[in-house]
Structures are given as C-alpha cells and as structure tokens.
Design a protein around this motif. Structure first.
Motif: not given
Length: 396
Positions: A219-228
């Motif tokens: 998901t977008f937020f799954g990928a965003y979480g990995q980035w953070m």
C-alpha cells in the motif's frame, strides 16, 4: 468545451470534477504553504524585455535533455498515486509521447513501470532512498528490464510535515467502510465516479513499482512507512547508486550551490532545482530564485533543470533565460489529467508550448537556445544564493 486555453482553467475544471479530498491532496503544500506560494509568486516578480520589430516567423522549441530529443523543454515530473483518473500514469505517458516529450514515473505511482514504458519509451524511473541497498537494487533492475531510459533520484522529500489547513483523509485500502465514508463525495461528483464505474474497478492505492515482479504491491502507506524508517542517504550513497546505473541519472532536489557541486562530484548527469513543489521544508525559497546561482556554478558540467511553479509558457521561458536546460511540471498536468484524461494532459502541454512560442516571438528570438538573462528583468534582491559561502569555504 473539452478544450481549455490555460492551466488555470484546467485547475478550475479539475476542482469541479474531483471529490474535495482528492483535489485538496493536489493543491496543498506543507505547513503554512510559504514555499508553495513563493514558487508561484517569484515568477510574477520577473519581467520581460520584449522587442518591437525584427521578429522571426517560426521559432525552434525542440532540444535535447539527457541525450534524448524532446519537442519542447517541458518534461513530466514524477508524482505519486494518480487517483485523479483511472488511466493514471499510462494516460500521462501517452500524452507526453504524443507531444514528443519525456515521462517521469514515480516509484509511488499507481501503474506498473512496464505499462508506462510501453506507453512512452522515453520514460525515466524515479527512486526514493527506501529500504536497504538490496531493495533499491531490485527496483533498479526492474526499471532496467522494463526499458527505462534513465533514473531520477528524488531527495527533496525529506520530512513529514503537517498542513495548517488540515490534510485530507487517505485510506490505506478501499474497504467497504472506507467506500461508505467517501460515498457522499462520489455522489456529488458523478463524472469522476463514473470514470471508475466504467472501468469496473476502484481507485488503486497500491504502489506496484515498490514490489519485485510477481509480488503483491504494498500500500502507499506501507511503502511510506518503510521510507520513514530508512536512514537518509549520504553523498556516498548517491555516488554508489549512480555507479549502479550506466545511463542518464537525474538528481532531483538540489537547492544549494555547494550541494550542486557535491552532486557533480557524485557523477550525476543532471540536477533538478526543486523543493518538491512546496511539500518539503516550508520556508525554502522558490526554485526560480535559486536557479541562477546553481546554473552559473555547475551548468557547464551537468544539465540543470527546474521543477516548481510552472503554470505558463512564459514561466518556462523565464527559467530557460536564467539557466535551466528544461523544466519539469507536476500539478499542471495532474489538473489536465483530472479534467479530461489523456487529452487533458496533451492540452496542458499544448498550452505551455503555445505560451513558449508566443513569448519567443515577442522577445524576437528564433530559438529557445538564444535566450539569455538579458531577456528578463530580474529585480534587486530576487535571487537566493544558498550555499555560496560554504562553496567558497570548500575551495570550489
């Protein structure tokens, strides 16, 4: 009525067509929006020095960017999940190909890179520094296998900022409960909803290009979480990534002269003077203010592009006159996509092309390559020469 004569009109139609939460995600900047406003306002401070006679009947707008021929000095900047239209990045890629320019695909995009490259062979794949080096290499190899002509490393999205006017609710997945939440917006914007009904599928909030081929999309937020959770890259990391790609390599997000020098040392092919469209550190100066000093410092060594605040062809001309090889656009084409799909993006590119051409005519220029700083009036104190003292101290 399907044609519009300005990017401003495309924005008005996008606002009318899109649900409020979708539209607000497109227009907002971080925190107070100071940088977003300056990206636009700074262009208004620049004036032209037109000529009266001796104009050319035809003007040349084509150029080369990163070794690729383009019909106009306007490229598509990578933007994240494009739920403004069911065809998303594929429609944008087709429009860019139809108008003879390059496509930038975000790793947070909603369409697989394989489909986008098929729609426009002149596609650059954008990478965020997310996950381990092995994770990044897998995405790089997928881009290579798909036929991407170059890489864009985006480093101007470094922080997570709130918005003073509030951020729209974006679900991680479109569950039945989330559909009920958005139902009133969908009902009041039937044309946008009908676009998806015709495709028999809901807006896709997954990011397929963050997965290896054959794996489910996070998901977008799954990928965003990995980035953070990923430690920010060093200049050594930038040089390492550059060494893994033997083609054109654009570093997006440079705003300081000393860091432009570091980018050259890292071996990049080009840099984009960018502040992520005002969605990064609020209070950063407009990119057009930082452009002249950066172009003067490294323009003879790498290609210098500009991203941020482009709404008219005359804005493009101002950027070229101050040292940019070309510009990248983001919100402008998203509004065109929302307003009319692929034809809307083509319309936006046509608006910019016509604006460039008419500005060249008024300035008495035969070609975009003939533009100089003398074609614009730059007010005193306009430029933001960031990192110049550090550059001098380092001995550059």
């Amino acid at each position: 009525m399907s044609w519009f004569e300005s990017v401003a009109e495309a924005q008005r139609r996008a606002k009318k067509r899109l649900p409020g939460s979708v539209y607000s995600a497109l227009i907002a900047g971080s925190e107070k929006g100071l940088t977003l406003a300056d990206n636009l306002g700074a262009f208004d401070e620049l004036r032209f020095a037109p000529r009266t006679a001796g104009h050319y009947g035809e003007r040349e707008l084509n150029t080369q960017v990163l070794g690729r021929d383009v019909a106009l000095p306007v490229l598509i900047s990578p933007t994240g999940v494009q739920a403004v239209h069911p065809d998303g990045e594929v429609a944008v890629a087709r429009a860019a190909a139809a108008r003879g320019t390059s496509m930038g695909l975000s790793s947070f995009g909603s369409k697989p890179i394989e489909e986008v490259v098929a729609a426009n062979p002149n596609t650059y794949f954008q990478i965020y520094w997310t996950g381990t080096r092995d994770d990044i290499l897998r995405r790089l190899e997928r881009a290579r296998a798909a036929g991407a002509v170059g890489i864009i490393l985006t480093l101007d999205w470094s922080f997570s900022h709130s918005r003073d006017w509030g951020s729209p609710h974006i679900p991680e997945r479109l569950t039945f409960r989330e559909l009920l939440r958005f139902a009133p917006e969908g009902v009041t914007h039937p044309r946008w909803l009908l676009d998806y009904v015709r495709t028999r599928r809901l807006p896709d909030l997954g990011v397929p290009n963050m997965a290896s081929p054959g794996e489910p999309s996070p998901t977008f937020f799954g990928a965003y979480g990995q980035w953070m959770q990923t430690p920010p890259p060093s200049w050594e990391d930038v040089a390492w990534l550059r060494s893994q790609w033997d083609g054109p390599f654009l570093l997006k997000g440079v705003i300081r002269v000393d860091e432009a020098r570091r980018a050259v040392e890292a071996g990049v092919s080009a840099i984009s003077v960018s502040n992520h469209g005002g969605n990064n550190l609020d209070g950063t100066p407009a990119t057009i203010r930082a452009l002249p000093a950066i172009a003067s410092a490294v323009g003879s060594e790498v290609e210098v592009l500009l991203d941020g605040g482009i709404r008219r062809g005359s804005d493009v001309v101002k950027a070229l006159a101050l040292g940019a090889k070309a510009v990248l656009i983001g919100r402008a084409y998203l509004w065109g996509l929302a307003a009319a799909g692929q034809p809307g993006v083509e319309n936006v590119l046509d608006v910019l092309r016509n604006g460039i051409d008419s500005t060249l005519l008024a300035l008495g220029k035969r070609s975009i390559h003939d533009l100089t700083r003398g074609d614009v009036v730059v007010p005193k104190g306009f430029e933001a020469k960031l990192g110049v003292a550090a550059e001098a101290k380092a001995g550059w």
